[in-house]
Structures are given as C-alpha cells and as structure tokens.
Design a protein around this motif. Structure first.
Motif, short mmCIF file in Angstrom:
data_model
loop_
_atom_site.label_atom_id
_atom_site.label_comp_id
_atom_site.label_asym_id
_atom_site.label_seq_id
_atom_site.Cartn_x
_atom_site.Cartn_y
_atom_site.Cartn_z
N LEU A 241 50.55 38.55 41.92
CA LEU A 241 49.55 38.64 42.90
C LEU A 241 48.66 40.10 42.92
O LEU A 241 47.43 39.91 43.06
CB LEU A 241 50.24 38.53 44.41
N ALA A 242 49.25 41.16 42.55
CA ALA A 242 48.40 42.24 42.44
C ALA A 242 47.48 42.16 41.03
O ALA A 242 46.27 42.41 41.53
CB ALA A 242 49.44 43.35 42.01
N ARG A 243 47.81 41.46 40.24
CA ARG A 243 46.81 41.28 38.98
C ARG A 243 45.61 40.49 39.62
O ARG A 243 44.30 40.53 39.16
CB ARG A 243 47.49 40.73 37.86
N LEU A 244 45.87 39.43 40.01
CA LEU A 244 45.08 38.33 40.54
C LEU A 244 43.83 39.17 41.43
O LEU A 244 42.64 38.92 41.14
CB LEU A 244 45.63 37.25 41.31
N PHE A 245 44.29 39.86 42.28
CA PHE A 245 43.21 40.57 43.52
C PHE A 245 42.79 41.81 42.74
O PHE A 245 41.51 42.07 43.03
CB PHE A 245 44.05 40.77 44.50
#
Ligand SMILES: [Fe+2]
Ligand SMILES: [Fe+2]
Length: 297
Positions: A241-245
């Motif tokens: 999730l962190a990488r995506l955003f």
C-alpha cells in the motif's frame, strides 16, 4: 518523500480511451480461460480444506462487492463521462467473471458460498454505506492492493495445482485492477473540490490502519491453507500500500510513516515499485492475459 520513484508511465497518466480499449480486448478473451478441475484436490487434513474454503469465500465476497460497486459507480459516472462509465462496467464484469470462477472452485473444494462472518459483514456494511465516489474508489483501490498481495503470497506457499491456477488468475487480474482504480480515482478527484481531497486524506489514514488489522481476523480462518502468518501479511499489506501511493504522488496520499516504522518498513523499502502493475510494460501487456507473468511473493 525526497526520492522520486523511477517510473515512466504512471497509471494516472493513461487516458480513459486506453483503459477502455484494453478492457475490451480482455473482455473478448475472458471466457476462453477455464479452470482445470479434473483432478480432485487432496488436502492434508480437514482443517486445511476448511481453511481453503474460508480463503476462497473471502475472495468470493470481495468479487461480489467489487462487481456491485463498479456497476453502481458506472451509473453515476455515466452522467458526466460515458467513456469512463463503460470502463467501470467492463471492470465490474471482470469481477463478475471472477465470482463465477470462485463459485465453481468452491464447489470443487467440496465447499460452498457461506454466509459472511461478523468481521467481514461489518466491513462490507460500512463500505456499502459510503456515498462519496472518491471514498468508494479509494477503498476499492486499497482492497484490490491487499487482495493482489494476499493472492501473490499464497501463490508462493500453496502447492495444489488447481488452487494455484485460481490464485494465478486472481493475482494477475487484481494486479491489473490496481492501476485501473488509480485511474478512476484520478478522474474523480479532478472534479472534486480541495476540501474533498483533504477529507480523503483522513479516510485514507483510517483505511490504512484498518486494513493492516484485517489479518487478525483472517489468520485464524485461512492460515492452515495459505500458510501466511499475521505479521507477514500485515507487513506485506503495509509495504504494498505504501509503495503504491508513493509511486502515484498525484493522488496526494502519503502513507502513515509512524506505522510503517513500527512494522520495520524504511523509506528505502518504498523506492521499489509496487508488485501490482502501475504503469509501463506491465499494464500494456495485461491486455493479453496469457502474456502476463505472475510472480509469487
Ligand atoms: Fe476480482
Ligand atoms: Fe479486482
């Protein structure tokens, strides 16, 4: 974040016409793919079978919810962007196809679609009450991300051939749905006022924390099948999730750093792109499903 991720084509930079053409190509070939359920699926013990039925029931509910939300959004979006509405319609149809596959697969496991458990029911009840389009799409985007992550991790551990085929289809398609939902969110945010973006930041933080807690509910039910521990799963959710955003800065949503630090995720861990394709060749080749290489975690 100080570092700028090494990306060329971001999901948010592709036009709606590209997504529409890609989904049309995918729709044309969707029914050519079939589950190979000829061999009976042998489990080590009844507990593993029970956990597999739980695992794929959770997947079934996610598909059911995705299908409904996508088609409801299509009706609403159709008033201002018929092309985007068509994309939503085709996206919902993909989830409908997954739902059909999962129903057949549950039957092959000797299981069935069961009533939802308390936590799942509560989660979907809250989700179904969301009225703002950006909240619905953000939830969906994050849900697609954790779905793709769970399937990918399971693929690295599960050995049953038929289950691997089901997991491969889901991993591949949900990974494609992640950048698609980035596109939906970008298009919707363009039309919303600044205060909607500020509100969305709060929703995002809440969702982030809630989703990391989901493994507390899912592990007792599914771990005997997927072999993923609670800590592994929460950490993988947080990281993906962190990488995506981080890699989609135009959405203006930055992950909760304190929580990431608690899970041992450092800034440099976010430099790599998320595993779900967000742009470039991966999204391009997703038009032709058989060209997609699905990697386990
Ligand atoms: Fe799906
Ligand atoms: Fe999906």
């Amino acid at each position: 974040m100080a570092h700028r991720p090494p990306f060329v084509a971001r999901a948010s930079t592709r036009p709606t016409s590209w997504w529409l053409a890609t989904l049309k190509k995918r729709a044309g070939r969707m029914r050519e793919e079939h589950l190979d359920l000829g061999e009976p699926i042998a489990f080590v013990d009844p507990r593993e079978r029970w956990a597999a039925i739980n695992f794929f029931n959770a997947a079934f509910r996610a598909e059911e919810s995705g299908l409904r939300q996508a088609h409801e959004l299509a009706d609403e979006v159709g008033r201002w962007d018929p092309e985007l509405a068509e994309v939503l319609e085709l996206y919902g149809n993909e989830e409908g196809w997954h739902r059909e596959l999962l129903e057949a697969f549950l039957g092959a496991l000797g299981g069935e679609v069961r009533p939802m458990g308390k936590v799942t029911r509560a989660f979907y009840a809250i989700y179904a009450r969301a009225k703002r389009m950006e909240t619905i799409v953000l939830t969906n985007l994050m849900f697609e991300t954790i779905g793709a992550t769970t399937y990918r991790l399971a693929l690295g551990r599960v050995e049953h051939a038929a289950a691997r085929q089901m997991l491969t289809i889901l991993t591949r398609d949900e990974s494609f749905h992640v950048p698609l939902n980035v596109h939906f969110l970008s298009r919707i945010l363009e039309r919303r006022p600044q205060r909607a973006r500020r509100r969305l930041k709060l929703v995002y933080q809440l969702l982030f924390v809630s989703l990391l807690a989901l493994p507390f509910a899912s592990r007792p039910k599914a771990q005997a099948f997927d072999k993923i521990t609670r800590r592994e799963l929460s950490r993988a959710y947080a990281e993906q999730l962190a990488r995506l955003f981080t890699h989609e800065p135009s959405l203006g949503l930055s992950p909760p750093r304190a929580l990431l630090a608690l899970l041992g995720i450092r800034d440099e861990d976010l430099l790599e792109p998320p595993l779900a394709a967000t742009g470039g060749d991966a999204a391009e080749s997703a038009a032709v499903r058989e060209q997609v290489e699905v990697h386990a975690l």
